[in-house]
Design an enzyme around this catalytic site. Sequence first.
Site, PDB file in Angstrom:
ATOM      1  N   GLY A  81       1.687   4.005  -7.783  1.00 14.14           N
ATOM      2  CA  GLY A  81       2.931   4.966  -7.852  1.00 14.14           C
ATOM      3  C   GLY A  81       2.950   5.050  -9.342  1.00 14.14           C
ATOM      4  O   GLY A  81       3.345   6.684  -9.553  1.00 14.14           O
ATOM      5  N   CYS A  82       2.876   4.430 -10.298  1.00 14.95           N
ATOM      6  CA  CYS A  82       3.105   4.703 -11.856  1.00 14.95           C
ATOM      7  C   CYS A  82       1.858   5.539 -12.293  1.00 14.95           C
ATOM      8  O   CYS A  82       2.171   6.377 -13.219  1.00 14.95           O
ATOM      9  CB  CYS A  82       3.412   3.292 -12.561  1.00 14.95           C
ATOM     10  N   THR A  83       0.786   5.210 -11.847  1.00 14.39           N
ATOM     11  CA  THR A  83      -0.490   6.142 -12.193  1.00 14.39           C
ATOM     12  C   THR A  83      -0.346   7.711 -11.778  1.00 14.39           C
ATOM     13  O   THR A  83      -0.480   8.525 -12.586  1.00 14.39           O
ATOM     14  CB  THR A  83      -1.737   5.230 -11.607  1.00 14.39           C
TER      15      THR A  83
END
Length: 192
Positions: A81-83
């Site tokens: 999700g952060c990527t």
Amino acid sequence: MSIRSRAARFVAVLAVAAIAPSIAGAQAAPAPTPLKVGEMAPDFTVTVVTADGVAKKPFKLSEHKGETVVLAFFPKARTSGCTVQMESYRDKYAQTFQGGKKVTLVGVSIDSDTALVSWAKDAKFQFHFAADTDRKVGVAYGANAGTGYHKRTLYVIDPSGKISYVAAPFNQMAADAYTDLGAAISHAGGSH
């Protein structure tokens, strides 16, 4: 089993059920409360990195008056999700963040500076990351209760130092989240 021992067992189960929520509540960290639009953004100083390495000078929010600052709190570098979130920022950097002209984007996590430098270099991120390893910035901004990872929370801070937009949580998977962010940056004064 006698009626008396069944009754005693039943009372014991009820007693445990009655105190269990208070024990669990005492151990759980309080939920962080995000700051609100119109509040002055708390000043902070933190180590920042880019794809080129650790910046020689720490990032101090009050030194960025006169520009729009976007603080993007996120849980952990290199997670899925952060990527998605950071790659979207990278790919929309010229348009959404005006290529960094009078707009400073800082991704904030509890990752170490070396982990953030490595990720920024590998993914060719053109913005700053803050290594909030002691969670102080996350706590000040209501993105962290002091334990665990930061919650995905986003702030736009206008050139006067006031919070002009909050997304808590920021939905990194929704296209309109990025559209709303771009509008908030423009409204805050980033498109002069």
